[in-house]
Design a protein around this motif. Structure first.
Motif, PDB file in Angstrom:
ATOM      1  N   ASN A   1       0.855  -1.189   0.000  1.00  0.00           N
ATOM      2  CA  ASN A   1       0.000   0.000   0.000  1.00  0.00           C
ATOM      3  C   ASN A   1       0.892   1.241   0.000  1.00  0.00           C
ATOM      4  O   ASN A   1       1.622   1.475   0.971  1.00  0.00           O
ATOM      5  CB  ASN A   1      -0.901   0.006   1.238  1.00  0.00           C
ATOM      6  N   PRO A   2       0.843   2.050  -1.071  1.00  0.00           N
ATOM      7  CA  PRO A   2       1.698   3.241  -1.128  1.00  0.00           C
ATOM      8  C   PRO A   2       1.238   4.362  -0.199  1.00  0.00           C
ATOM      9  O   PRO A   2       1.984   5.313   0.032  1.00  0.00           O
ATOM     10  CB  PRO A   2       1.588   3.681  -2.594  1.00  0.00           C
ATOM     11  N   ILE A   3      -0.002   4.260   0.325  1.00  0.00           N
ATOM     12  CA  ILE A   3      -0.528   5.297   1.218  1.00  0.00           C
ATOM     13  C   ILE A   3      -0.183   4.947   2.661  1.00  0.00           C
ATOM     14  O   ILE A   3      -0.579   3.888   3.165  1.00  0.00           O
ATOM     15  CB  ILE A   3      -2.054   5.447   1.067  1.00  0.00           C
ATOM     16  N   GLU A   4       0.564   5.815   3.320  1.00  0.00           N
ATOM     17  CA  GLU A   4       0.891   5.579   4.730  1.00  0.00           C
ATOM     18  C   GLU A   4      -0.222   6.091   5.638  1.00  0.00           C
ATOM     19  O   GLU A   4      -0.656   5.406   6.545  1.00  0.00           O
ATOM     20  CB  GLU A   4       2.225   6.234   5.076  1.00  0.00           C
ATOM     21  N   HIS A   5      -0.667   7.304   5.414  1.00  0.00           N
ATOM     22  CA  HIS A   5      -1.834   7.814   6.136  1.00  0.00           C
ATOM     23  C   HIS A   5      -2.392   9.055   5.451  1.00  0.00           C
ATOM     24  O   HIS A   5      -1.758   9.625   4.565  1.00  0.00           O
ATOM     25  CB  HIS A   5      -1.540   8.099   7.622  1.00  0.00           C
ATOM     26  N   ILE A   6      -3.605   9.406   5.854  1.00  0.00           N
ATOM     27  CA  ILE A   6      -4.335  10.528   5.264  1.00  0.00           C
ATOM     28  C   ILE A   6      -4.752  11.480   6.386  1.00  0.00           C
ATOM     29  O   ILE A   6      -5.308  11.047   7.393  1.00  0.00           O
ATOM     30  CB  ILE A   6      -5.583  10.036   4.503  1.00  0.00           C
ATOM     31  N   LYS A   7      -4.463  12.764   6.206  1.00  0.00           N
ATOM     32  CA  LYS A   7      -4.859  13.787   7.178  1.00  0.00           C
ATOM     33  C   LYS A   7      -5.876  14.713   6.515  1.00  0.00           C
ATOM     34  O   LYS A   7      -5.830  14.932   5.303  1.00  0.00           O
ATOM     35  CB  LYS A   7      -3.662  14.618   7.625  1.00  0.00           C
ATOM     36  N   LYS A   8      -6.774  15.270   7.316  1.00  0.00           N
ATOM     37  CA  LYS A   8      -7.735  16.229   6.776  1.00  0.00           C
ATOM     38  C   LYS A   8      -7.882  17.395   7.748  1.00  0.00           C
ATOM     39  O   LYS A   8      -7.627  17.267   8.941  1.00  0.00           O
ATOM     40  CB  LYS A   8      -9.097  15.556   6.554  1.00  0.00           C
ATOM     41  N   ARG A   9      -8.325  18.529   7.224  1.00  0.00           N
ATOM     42  CA  ARG A   9      -8.590  19.682   8.092  1.00  0.00           C
ATOM     43  C   ARG A   9      -9.454  20.708   7.367  1.00  0.00           C
ATOM     44  O   ARG A   9      -9.475  20.782   6.137  1.00  0.00           O
ATOM     45  CB  ARG A   9      -7.288  20.325   8.573  1.00  0.00           C
TER      46      ARG A   9
END
Length: 223
Positions: free
Chosen positions: A56-64
């Motif tokens: 999985n190339p996505i480590e994490h997702i942040k939002k704001r």
């Protein structure tokens, strides 16, 4: 996308008046909805990678969502009226998402997927990976438009998406803290050190991906 609880000192006393603040609160509801639409698509992508791909190339997702104080400060800086309508019309980063990828080369794979999402309309993109800012900043920026549907009278909202590696994210956070400390007037020697660090981080990202490829080749030979 920048919302770390730190504001430029000159913006701390800039506020919306009471009536405009109430209008802004209603405006931010639709940005929150647009943000959730994008996050849902990205979470689905994350789930797909975890289930069907070896890596999985996505480590994490942040939002704001940008704070009212930060919105007011940005409007002031641009010489625009501090109103909800002005914010809605002129700011493209009220809603923001940051995707942290394992390797720089993964970023382009995710960008291509975002470009082809039928629910997103791509408005603008900037490749700061191959064309870094003078400061050394690297990232990939996209602005997408989301149609909120009939409940919102088919209003359109823009969401900013940034993609970078963990190393790039660490560097950008450090640069922001230094800029804040010096009120945007960073000493030249610190600016120089950050530029050198940015190049070293870029080289490290490239070497880490090379190691990743070598490991894949070794695993293939063992099969």
């Amino acid at each position: 996308m920048r919302e770390s609880g730190e504001m430029n000192k000159e913006n701390q006393n800039i506020r919306f008046d009471v009536d405009e603040f109430e209008k802004l609160k209603r405006t931010l509801v639709k940005y929150s909805c647009a943000l959730e639409v994008v996050v849902t698509h990205l979470n689905n992508l994350n789930t797909y990678y975890n289930a069907f791909e070896p890596v999985n190339p996505i480590e994490h997702i942040k939002k704001r969502i940008k704070s009212p104080e930060s919105i007011a400060g940005k409007l002031k800086k641009k010489g625009l009226p501090i109103t909800a309508e002005s914010a809605d019309k002129n700011l493209q980063d009220i809603a923001g998402i940051r995707i942290i990828c394992a390797y720089a080369k993964n970023i382009y794979e995710i960008v291509e997927i975002i470009r082809n999402q039928p629910d997103f309309t791509l408005v603008r993109e900037k490749d700061y990976l191959n064309h870094p800012k003078e400061s050394g900043y690297r990232s990939y920026h996209l602005i997408v438009e989301i149609n909120l549907g009939r409940l919102f009278g088919d209003q359109i909202c823009q969401v900013e998406i940034q993609l970078r590696t963990s190393a790039m994210d660490f560097w950008a956070t450090l640069e922001h803290k230094v800029k804040y400390k010096y009120d945007g007037q960073m000493p030249e020697y610190l600016s120089h050190e950050l530029q050198i660090s940015a190049e070293q981080i870029h080289e490290l990202d490239e070497r880490m991906y090379h190691i990743h490829e070598l490991v894949d080749e070794i695993n293939e030979d063992l099969i």
